[in-house]
Design an enzyme around this catalytic site. Structure first.
Site, mmCIF file in Angstrom:
data_model
loop_
_atom_site.group_PDB
_atom_site.id
_atom_site.type_symbol
_atom_site.label_atom_id
_atom_site.label_comp_id
_atom_site.label_asym_id
_atom_site.label_seq_id
_atom_site.Cartn_x
_atom_site.Cartn_y
_atom_site.Cartn_z
ATOM 1 N N GLY A 78 0.771 -1.240 0.000
ATOM 2 C CA GLY A 78 0.000 0.000 0.000
ATOM 3 C C GLY A 78 0.793 1.275 0.000
ATOM 4 C CD GLU A 125 0.418 -9.306 1.793
ATOM 5 O OE1 GLU A 125 -0.443 -8.606 1.217
ATOM 6 O OE2 GLU A 125 0.125 -10.260 2.520
ATOM 7 N N PRO A 126 4.645 -5.296 -0.355
ATOM 8 C CG PRO A 126 6.839 -4.501 -0.383
ATOM 9 C CD PRO A 126 5.963 -5.547 0.233
ATOM 10 N N GLY A 127 3.947 -3.761 -3.513
ATOM 11 C CA GLY A 127 3.980 -3.970 -4.964
ATOM 12 C C GLY A 127 4.448 -2.695 -5.630
ATOM 13 N NE ARG A 128 0.359 2.195 -5.975
ATOM 14 C CZ ARG A 128 -0.599 2.144 -6.896
ATOM 15 N NH1 ARG A 128 -0.391 2.683 -8.070
ATOM 16 N NH2 ARG A 128 -1.760 1.574 -6.635
ATOM 17 N NE ARG A 157 -2.018 2.826 -11.488
ATOM 18 C CZ ARG A 157 -1.789 4.075 -11.130
ATOM 19 N NH1 ARG A 157 -1.149 4.893 -11.925
ATOM 20 N NH2 ARG A 157 -2.227 4.516 -9.974
ATOM 21 C CE1 TYR A 181 -8.235 1.497 -9.867
ATOM 22 C CE2 TYR A 181 -5.974 1.627 -10.641
ATOM 23 C CZ TYR A 181 -7.008 0.902 -10.106
ATOM 24 O OH TYR A 181 -6.819 -0.412 -9.786
ATOM 25 C CB CYS A 183 -13.189 1.810 -30.670
ATOM 26 S SG CYS A 183 -12.278 1.679 -32.188
ATOM 27 C CD GLU A 184 -14.705 1.345 -24.772
ATOM 28 O OE1 GLU A 184 -15.415 2.177 -24.175
ATOM 29 O OE2 GLU A 184 -15.090 0.228 -25.120
HETATM 30 C C1 LIG Z 1 -3.422 -8.298 -0.416
HETATM 31 C C2 LIG Z 1 -2.579 -7.293 -1.107
HETATM 32 N N1 LIG Z 1 -1.286 -7.202 -0.761
HETATM 33 C C3 LIG Z 1 -0.469 -6.312 -1.377
HETATM 34 C C4 LIG Z 1 -0.921 -5.470 -2.364
HETATM 35 C C5 LIG Z 1 0.044 -4.521 -3.009
HETATM 36 O O1 LIG Z 1 -0.291 -3.213 -2.825
HETATM 37 P P1 LIG Z 1 0.658 -2.034 -3.340
HETATM 38 O O2 LIG Z 1 0.963 -2.310 -4.763
HETATM 39 O O3 LIG Z 1 -0.145 -0.818 -3.152
HETATM 40 O O4 LIG Z 1 1.890 -2.054 -2.482
HETATM 41 C C6 LIG Z 1 -2.265 -5.522 -2.746
HETATM 42 C C7 LIG Z 1 -2.779 -4.606 -3.776
HETATM 43 O O5 LIG Z 1 -3.912 -4.295 -3.920
HETATM 44 C C8 LIG Z 1 -3.117 -6.474 -2.110
HETATM 45 O O6 LIG Z 1 -4.416 -6.582 -2.451
#
Ligand SMILES: Cc1ncc(COP(=O)(O)O)c(C=O)c1O
Length: 413
Positions: free
Chosen positions: A235, A269-272, A308, A312, A339-340
């Site tokens: 997050g 659990e970082p992604g972004r 995105r 969003y 075509c949107e």
């Molecule tokens: C369960 C869970 N963990 C981790 C993430 C990764 O979030 P972010 O990319 O914002 O760090 C998400 C994204 O929605 C998620 O649903």
């Protein structure tokens, strides 16, 4: 505005466009590695920790592999992501499986792989998993994903930790579920997890959620539940435009402080925050359309390549790769060929007016870019290239062909 610039040197973007075509996702491996190391440092302390990279942000194998080689684990949300994590070399004991709707086949796949834990989000999932584990004569390691009812103060479409959200288990349901797990021999409760949303720009919500779930874990430990970890989810925001996300130090110390002296490992659990700034989308201008009230720059990347902005209303910086110093700056909509009407990468953006054939770079598209790409309008998905530490580009995903578009389809007899 502080816009992180993609470190393109010594590779030139026009050369990449010539070699690999456009639209093209370009990732910078040293930037991925730096992001992972910085995040790891922010969590360093006496408490053991594990970063489980959230594959949904960017599940391209070479990206996962880059993190796996640094010792990161993975947070997966489908059997497909689990397959990718294993294929990219993530050790099973570093994989957690999140998600609100796992199928019985996915549960069996997770048990086959021997992952660290399945993060359970409903009573029904708990019962199905118990049944599957019993049939297999195994004990399934699980964590409960709790809904802490904390407002992440982010875009409503990416908020997950509020009471009305579909995610997580209601707080008041936890005692009964814990009792159910303790009386089920095929289940072992090893952790608690929370994930309250994405692109969170304040430290407060992280702290609130962490404090709530830590208090719960204290109760469970007192009751004799042999918890092993707390997972505080992902997050963490990045700065796309004018946001001021918490620093890694603020974020890391909020989580470590919440855990305090508990004998538990800290998972995140970082992604972004690991991948967003390390990627860009290179696109070529196809046409300039001057309408009475608006000017459009039509490019060869559409909402199927980068969803995105359409989904969003997300902001991505866009820069001219071949700036035309003599061209006047104008407000333009940068739109794709789909075509949107929602197929736009930017609205009313001030750009020095490009010409057909020019290249634009859509910055900070390493996260939720290629992972959300689709074949809408039967458009092949883009190629992806990773720039390695020596500056050399490595093709990590080939551009889809027309034959790829119809793979698996059959004509009627
Ligand atoms: C369960 C869970 N963990 C981790 C993430 C990764 O979030 P972010 O990319 O914002 O760090 C998400 C994204 O929605 C998620 O649903």
């Amino acid at each position: 505005m502080t816009t992180p610039q993609f470190p393109v040197e010594p590779v030139s973007l026009p050369a990449l466009a010539d070699q690999f075509g456009t639209p093209l996702y370009v990732y910078h491996q040293p930037a991925l590695i730096d992001a992972a190391r910085a995040l790891d440092l922010s969590l360093a302390g006496p408490t053991p920790h594990l970063i489980c990279y959230a594959l949904k942000a960017n599940p391209t194998l070479a990206v996962i592999q880059t993190f796996a080689r640094l010792g990161l684990g993975a947070d997966v949300t489908s059997g497909g992501e689990l397959f990718r994590a294993r294929r990219a070399g993530v050790s099973p004991e570093k994989i957690v499986f999140s998600g609100v709707g796992k199928t019985p086949a996915e549960m069996a796949q997770a048990l086959d792989a021997g992952i660290r834990a399945l993060h359970v989000e409903s009573e029904g999932e708990l019962s199905t998993l118990a049944e599957i584990a019993t049939q297999r004569g195994e004990i399934a390691p699980i964590a409960l994903r709790v809904n802490p009812d904390v407002d992440p103060r982010t875009h409503p479409h990416i908020a997950t930790g509020l009471r009305e959200s579909k995610f997580g288990l209601p707080w008041e349901s936890i005692p009964a579920l814990v009792a159910q797990i303790r009386s089920t021999p095929s289940l072992r409760l090893v952790g608690l997890s929370v994930h309250i949303g994405s692109q969170i720009v304040e430290p407060g919500p992280f702290r609130e959620a962490a404090v709530r779930v830590t208090a719960l874990s204290r109760d469970l430990l007192t009751q004799g539940v042999a918890l092993e970890y707390l997972d505080f989810g992902g997050g963490l925001a990045v700065c796309y435009e004018d946001e001021s996300p918490p620093t890694l130090a603020e974020w890391g110390s909020a989580l470590r402080a919440a855990l305090d002296d508990l004998p538990l490992a800290l998972l995140v659990e970082p992604g972004r925050s690991l991948v967003a700034n390390a990627g860009l989308l290179l696109t070529r201008v196809l046409a300039i359309k001057r309408h009475p009230d608006k000017n459009f720059v039509v490019v060869d990347a559409g909402m199927n390549d980068l969803l995105r902005p359409a989904l969003y209303d997300a902001y991505h910086p866009i820069v001219s790769v071949t700036p035309r110093r003599d061209a006047p700056e104008e407000h333009v909509d940068v739109v794709g060929p789909v075509c949107e009407s929602t197929d736009a990468l930017a609205h009313a953006r001030l750009l020095s007016m490009p010409q057909p054939g020019d290249l634009l770079a859509v910055l900070q598209t390493g996260a939720y870019g290629s992972s959300m790409a689709s074949n809408y309008n039967s458009r092949p998905r883009p190629a992806e290239v990773m720039i390695l530490a020596n500056g050399e580009p490595c093709l990590i995903r080939t551009r889809e062909s027309h034959a790829d578009l119809v793979r698996g389809e059959s004509l009627l007899d």
